[in-house]
Write a protein that holds these residues in place. Structure first.
Motif, PDB file in Angstrom:
ATOM      1  N   MET A   1       1.288  10.664   8.628  1.00  0.00           N
ATOM      2  CA  MET A   1      -0.080  10.525   8.254  1.00  0.00           C
ATOM      3  C   MET A   1      -0.120  10.298   6.536  1.00  0.00           C
ATOM      4  O   MET A   1      -0.888   9.574   5.956  1.00  0.00           O
ATOM      5  N   LYS A   2       0.857  11.070   5.958  1.00  0.00           N
ATOM      6  CA  LYS A   2       1.054  10.830   4.605  1.00  0.00           C
ATOM      7  C   LYS A   2       1.069   9.560   4.176  1.00  0.00           C
ATOM      8  O   LYS A   2       0.641   9.223   2.897  1.00  0.00           O
ATOM      9  N   PRO A   3       2.160   8.602   4.649  1.00  0.00           N
ATOM     10  CA  PRO A   3       2.366   7.517   4.133  1.00  0.00           C
ATOM     11  C   PRO A   3       1.218   6.433   4.262  1.00  0.00           C
ATOM     12  O   PRO A   3       1.053   5.561   3.399  1.00  0.00           O
ATOM     13  N   TYR A   4       0.301   6.601   5.120  1.00  0.00           N
ATOM     14  CA  TYR A   4      -0.868   6.154   5.013  1.00  0.00           C
ATOM     15  C   TYR A   4      -1.863   6.373   3.930  1.00  0.00           C
ATOM     16  O   TYR A   4      -2.524   5.442   3.540  1.00  0.00           O
ATOM     17  N   LEU A   5      -1.885   7.686   3.552  1.00  0.00           N
ATOM     18  CA  LEU A   5      -2.791   8.056   2.524  1.00  0.00           C
ATOM     19  C   LEU A   5      -2.422   7.658   1.174  1.00  0.00           C
ATOM     20  O   LEU A   5      -2.955   7.040   0.554  1.00  0.00           O
ATOM     21  N   VAL A   6      -0.918   7.600   1.036  1.00  0.00           N
ATOM     22  CA  VAL A   6      -0.102   7.103   0.020  1.00  0.00           C
ATOM     23  C   VAL A   6      -0.499   5.531  -0.259  1.00  0.00           C
ATOM     24  O   VAL A   6      -1.086   5.103  -1.097  1.00  0.00           O
ATOM     25  N   SER A   7      -0.539   4.853   0.889  1.00  0.00           N
ATOM     26  CA  SER A   7      -0.572   3.404   0.841  1.00  0.00           C
ATOM     27  C   SER A   7      -2.101   2.972   0.538  1.00  0.00           C
ATOM     28  O   SER A   7      -2.353   2.388  -0.357  1.00  0.00           O
ATOM     29  N   LEU A   8      -3.030   3.780   0.979  1.00  0.00           N
ATOM     30  CA  LEU A   8      -4.406   3.846   0.731  1.00  0.00           C
ATOM     31  C   LEU A   8      -4.438   3.907  -0.693  1.00  0.00           C
ATOM     32  O   LEU A   8      -5.388   3.224  -1.147  1.00  0.00           O
ATOM     33  N   ALA A   9      -4.180   4.973  -1.248  1.00  0.00           N
ATOM     34  CA  ALA A   9      -4.340   5.376  -2.703  1.00  0.00           C
ATOM     35  C   ALA A   9      -3.580   4.314  -3.520  1.00  0.00           C
ATOM     36  O   ALA A   9      -4.271   4.013  -4.547  1.00  0.00           O
ATOM     37  N   VAL A  10      -2.671   3.770  -3.267  1.00  0.00           N
ATOM     38  CA  VAL A  10      -2.000   2.744  -3.933  1.00  0.00           C
ATOM     39  C   VAL A  10      -2.815   1.507  -3.975  1.00  0.00           C
ATOM     40  O   VAL A  10      -3.266   0.769  -5.031  1.00  0.00           O
ATOM     41  N   GLY A  11      -3.180   1.386  -2.648  1.00  0.00           N
ATOM     42  CA  GLY A  11      -4.255   0.032  -2.675  1.00  0.00           C
ATOM     43  C   GLY A  11      -5.576   0.068  -3.434  1.00  0.00           C
ATOM     44  O   GLY A  11      -5.825  -0.900  -4.087  1.00  0.00           O
ATOM     45  N   VAL A  12      -5.839   1.321  -3.471  1.00  0.00           N
ATOM     46  CA  VAL A  12      -7.359   1.469  -4.331  1.00  0.00           C
ATOM     47  C   VAL A  12      -6.829   1.397  -5.751  1.00  0.00           C
ATOM     48  O   VAL A  12      -7.652   0.629  -6.637  1.00  0.00           O
ATOM     49  N   LEU A  13      -5.762   1.811  -6.349  1.00  0.00           N
ATOM     50  CA  LEU A  13      -5.422   1.690  -7.470  1.00  0.00           C
ATOM     51  C   LEU A  13      -5.177  -0.049  -7.752  1.00  0.00           C
ATOM     52  O   LEU A  13      -5.546  -0.240  -8.907  1.00  0.00           O
ATOM     53  N   VAL A  14      -4.467  -0.358  -6.875  1.00  0.00           N
ATOM     54  CA  VAL A  14      -4.120  -1.650  -7.252  1.00  0.00           C
ATOM     55  C   VAL A  14      -5.604  -2.521  -7.370  1.00  0.00           C
ATOM     56  O   VAL A  14      -5.621  -3.775  -8.296  1.00  0.00           O
ATOM     57  N   GLY A  15      -6.581  -2.373  -6.348  1.00  0.00           N
ATOM     58  CA  GLY A  15      -7.676  -3.089  -6.316  1.00  0.00           C
ATOM     59  C   GLY A  15      -8.546  -2.809  -7.651  1.00  0.00           C
ATOM     60  O   GLY A  15      -9.010  -3.818  -8.226  1.00  0.00           O
ATOM     61  N   ALA A  16      -8.351  -1.502  -8.284  1.00  0.00           N
ATOM     62  CA  ALA A  16      -9.197  -1.140  -9.417  1.00  0.00           C
ATOM     63  C   ALA A  16      -8.620  -2.022 -10.458  1.00  0.00           C
ATOM     64  O   ALA A  16      -9.213  -2.573 -11.552  1.00  0.00           O
ATOM     65  N   ILE A  17      -6.944  -2.167 -10.701  1.00  0.00           N
ATOM     66  CA  ILE A  17      -6.537  -2.984 -11.807  1.00  0.00           C
ATOM     67  C   ILE A  17      -6.587  -4.469 -11.371  1.00  0.00           C
ATOM     68  O   ILE A  17      -7.196  -5.304 -12.510  1.00  0.00           O
ATOM     69  N   TYR A  18      -6.827  -4.878 -10.104  1.00  0.00           N
ATOM     70  CA  TYR A  18      -7.284  -6.312 -10.218  1.00  0.00           C
ATOM     71  C   TYR A  18      -8.801  -6.606 -10.784  1.00  0.00           C
ATOM     72  O   TYR A  18      -8.926  -7.509 -11.436  1.00  0.00           O
ATOM     73  N   ALA A  19      -9.535  -5.625 -10.337  1.00  0.00           N
ATOM     74  CA  ALA A  19     -11.022  -5.873 -11.004  1.00  0.00           C
ATOM     75  C   ALA A  19     -10.863  -5.885 -12.468  1.00  0.00           C
ATOM     76  O   ALA A  19     -11.568  -6.461 -12.891  1.00  0.00           O
ATOM     77  N   LEU A  20     -10.013  -5.106 -12.974  1.00  0.00           N
ATOM     78  CA  LEU A  20     -10.012  -5.032 -14.605  1.00  0.00           C
ATOM     79  C   LEU A  20      -9.505  -5.955 -15.079  1.00  0.00           C
ATOM     80  O   LEU A  20     -10.114  -6.518 -16.211  1.00  0.00           O
ATOM     81  N   LEU A  21      -8.508  -6.528 -14.425  1.00  0.00           N
ATOM     82  CA  LEU A  21      -8.025  -7.895 -14.876  1.00  0.00           C
ATOM     83  C   LEU A  21      -8.703  -9.116 -14.396  1.00  0.00           C
ATOM     84  O   LEU A  21      -8.413 -10.264 -14.923  1.00  0.00           O
ATOM     85  N   ARG A  22      -9.849  -9.075 -13.633  1.00  0.00           N
ATOM     86  CA  ARG A  22     -10.653 -10.090 -12.996  1.00  0.00           C
ATOM     87  C   ARG A  22      -9.874 -10.917 -12.393  1.00  0.00           C
ATOM     88  O   ARG A  22     -10.066 -12.366 -12.578  1.00  0.00           O
ATOM     89  N   VAL A  23      -8.795 -10.602 -11.685  1.00  0.00           N
ATOM     90  CA  VAL A  23      -8.333 -11.247 -10.659  1.00  0.00           C
ATOM     91  C   VAL A  23      -8.921 -11.274  -9.392  1.00  0.00           C
ATOM     92  O   VAL A  23      -9.204 -10.142  -8.820  1.00  0.00           O
ATOM     93  N   ARG A  24      -9.169 -12.400  -8.571  1.00  0.00           N
ATOM     94  CA  ARG A  24      -9.836 -12.377  -7.435  1.00  0.00           C
ATOM     95  C   ARG A  24      -8.817 -11.895  -6.471  1.00  0.00           C
ATOM     96  O   ARG A  24      -7.808 -11.852  -6.357  1.00  0.00           O
ATOM     97  N   SER A  25      -9.494 -11.129  -5.223  1.00  0.00           N
ATOM     98  CA  SER A  25      -8.538 -10.444  -4.490  1.00  0.00           C
ATOM     99  C   SER A  25      -9.105 -11.345  -3.010  1.00  0.00           C
ATOM    100  O   SER A  25     -10.312 -11.175  -2.767  1.00  0.00           O
TER     101      SER A  25
END
Length: 82
Positions: A1-25
């Motif tokens: 279960m831990k790898p899934y939570l880590v993956s989700l957290a990193v995905g949210v972080l990358v999504g936030a970085i994409y939004a700050l850089l205004r890169v479309r996803s």
């Protein structure tokens, strides 16, 4: 279960970085490939850092010893033709 939570957290972080850089996803192919390359470099870099740490048990096993093989790269010596 831990790898899934880590993956989700990193995905949210990358999504936030994409939004700050205004890169479309999803990212354009080139940006996505560069991101994957960065992930691979980071993964290998951390592994290499742990390997090179003084006192690491893996560092002692990473010593390269000379090969004792009797084969050569000369095609004439490796030929099995009669």
């Amino acid at each position: 279960m831990k790898p899934y939570l880590v993956s989700l957290a990193v995905g949210v972080l990358v999504g936030a970085i994409y939004a700050l850089l205004r890169v479309r996803s999803p990212a354009p192919p080139v940006i996505a490939l560069v991101g994957l390359l960065g992930m691979l470099i980071g993964e290998q870099g951390v592994g290499l850092a742990f390997l090179l740490m003084p006192g690491s048990p893996k560092a002692a096993n990473a010593v390269v010893s000379p090969s004792t093989s009797t084969s050569s790269n000369d095609p004439a010596e490796n030929s099995h033709a009669p």
